[in-house]
Design a protein around this motif. Structure first.
Motif, PDB file in Angstrom:
ATOM      1  N   VAL A 204       7.999   8.635   1.752  1.00  0.00           N
ATOM      2  CA  VAL A 204       7.380   9.668   2.583  1.00  0.00           C
ATOM      3  C   VAL A 204       5.966   9.258   2.978  1.00  0.00           C
ATOM      4  O   VAL A 204       5.563   9.381   4.147  1.00  0.00           O
ATOM      5  N   LEU A 205       5.201   8.748   2.029  1.00  0.00           N
ATOM      6  CA  LEU A 205       3.824   8.334   2.313  1.00  0.00           C
ATOM      7  C   LEU A 205       3.793   7.128   3.248  1.00  0.00           C
ATOM      8  O   LEU A 205       2.878   7.005   4.079  1.00  0.00           O
ATOM      9  N   LYS A 206       4.764   6.239   3.129  1.00  0.00           N
ATOM     10  CA  LYS A 206       4.842   5.107   4.063  1.00  0.00           C
ATOM     11  C   LYS A 206       5.101   5.603   5.480  1.00  0.00           C
ATOM     12  O   LYS A 206       4.523   5.090   6.450  1.00  0.00           O
ATOM     13  N   GLY A 207       5.999   6.590   5.607  1.00  0.00           N
ATOM     14  CA  GLY A 207       6.260   7.154   6.929  1.00  0.00           C
ATOM     15  C   GLY A 207       5.018   7.797   7.518  1.00  0.00           C
ATOM     16  O   GLY A 207       4.740   7.660   8.718  1.00  0.00           O
ATOM     17  N   LYS A 208       4.270   8.493   6.689  1.00  0.00           N
ATOM     18  CA  LYS A 208       3.017   9.110   7.136  1.00  0.00           C
ATOM     19  C   LYS A 208       2.015   8.051   7.571  1.00  0.00           C
ATOM     20  O   LYS A 208       1.389   8.160   8.643  1.00  0.00           O
ATOM     21  N   ALA A 209       1.849   7.005   6.761  1.00  0.00           N
ATOM     22  CA  ALA A 209       0.895   5.948   7.089  1.00  0.00           C
ATOM     23  C   ALA A 209       1.282   5.222   8.374  1.00  0.00           C
ATOM     24  O   ALA A 209       0.419   4.844   9.176  1.00  0.00           O
TER      25      ALA A 209
END
Length: 326
Positions: A138-143
């Motif tokens: 999820v954090l990779k998608g956000k970044a």
């Protein structure tokens, strides 16, 4: 003058002209890059990934074509659930075509939604590891979306996609504090509004996020009133938030007077406010709803044992697929 001296003078003149032109050409090149009339230079690591085609691609003419073929390759990796390969391929794709919104949106979607869901429900992975991989994806998608916005700061759709991700109740646990995530989502939606060509939904989504940030109820109420005044068709959630935020501003006002001023009738108010009351996992404020529901139930002679307030909290029901025309 000897022949050798002539060549020396000519060489010096050419060098002098080149030195004079260099600042002008550099300034012109910088302006073309800034205006996105020249594609950004490819990084060495990108050249290593695409191999022998690097020289041709670096000229710019083949970059979008190579990005298209790599996108097809990424779909193959997605079908095989090779998430590391999907991630690496989209990193290369956006280096080749950084101004194409689709690649940023799709690359983020694969990480934050597809890969995250895979890890969360893959039974062969230990439970704790599943949760960690879910959060990481999820954090990779956000970044990835944030990188896309840095490359395309005037694209309202990318800002909107970031707001949707940050305000997704199924992803909110990945971001730490829900209030901070909703606040960032509000900023993203309002950035989309500021860049222009945004939909009515975008401003409403900004309201949905801001209303869930403690301490910013006054700003949220102002936004709710703007939406109620500007938009012809109003979703139930907007009306419910207009009620709870108005009640928060003046908690001593007669509840039924507020109900009558916002909703077309008491039955509609009961359905909409009751629905928001039950959607507890979405973190919406519920100021005044219990009082309003109690008084409406008394008006309709609903027995106490059948009160909506005693119904166990159930999964949220999305009522915003219909609108109330003012």
């Amino acid at each position: 003058m000897t022949q050798g001296k002539k060549y020396l003078v000519l060489g010096a003149a050419i060098l002098g002209m080149g030195a004079l032109r260099l600042p002008f050409e550099k300034k012109l090149t910088d302006e073309l890059y800034a205006a996105h009339l020249l594609p950004p230079k490819l990084e060495v690591r990108t050249g290593e990934k695409i191999g022998q085609t690097f020289s041709a691609v670096s000229l710019g003419g083949l970059r979008t074509l190579v990005a298209t073929f790599l996108n097809l390759r990424a779909f193959g990796f997605f079908s095989e659930q090779k998430w590391a390969d999907v991630e690496e391929t989209f990193d290369t794709i956006v280096d080749l075509a950084p101004r194409t919104r689709y690649y940023w949106d799709t690359g983020s979607w694969h990480q934050a939604y597809n890969a995250a869901s895979y890890y969360l429900y893959e039974s062969e992975i230990p439970a704790l590891r599943r949760k960690l991989l879910w959060r990481e994806s999820v954090l990779k998608g956000k970044a990835f979306l944030e990188r896309g916005i840095r490359n395309n700061p005037d694209d309202p759709a990318l800002w909107e996609r970031l707001g949707v991700l940050l305000s997704d109740s199924n992803k909110i646990a990945a971001f730490g504090s829900p209030a901070e995530a909703y606040e960032q989502a509000y900023d993203a939606f309002m950035s989309a509004v500021a860049t222009g060509n945004s939909r009515d939904y975008t401003k409403r989504a900004a309201l949905y996020s801001l209303a869930r940030v403690p301490g910013r109820e006054g700003e949220a109420l102002k936004l709710a009133r703007e939406i109620h005044q500007e938009q012809e068709r109003i979703p139930p959630t907007v009306l419910a938030l207009l009620f709870v935020l108005s009640y928060h501003e003046q908690p001593t006002q007669p509840v039924m007077s507020l109900v009558n001023s916002i909703f077309p009738d008491k039955r509609t108010a009961y359905d909409i406010l009751g629905n928001l009351w039950l959607r507890s996992r979405e973190h919406y404020p519920v100021y005044g709803i219990a009082q309003a529901v109690s008084q409406i139930e008394a008006y309709f002679n609903i027995p106490e044992e059948e009160s909506l307030l005693k119904v166990p909290i159930s999964p949220p029901t999305n009522m915003d697929d219909y609108f109330i025309r003012k």
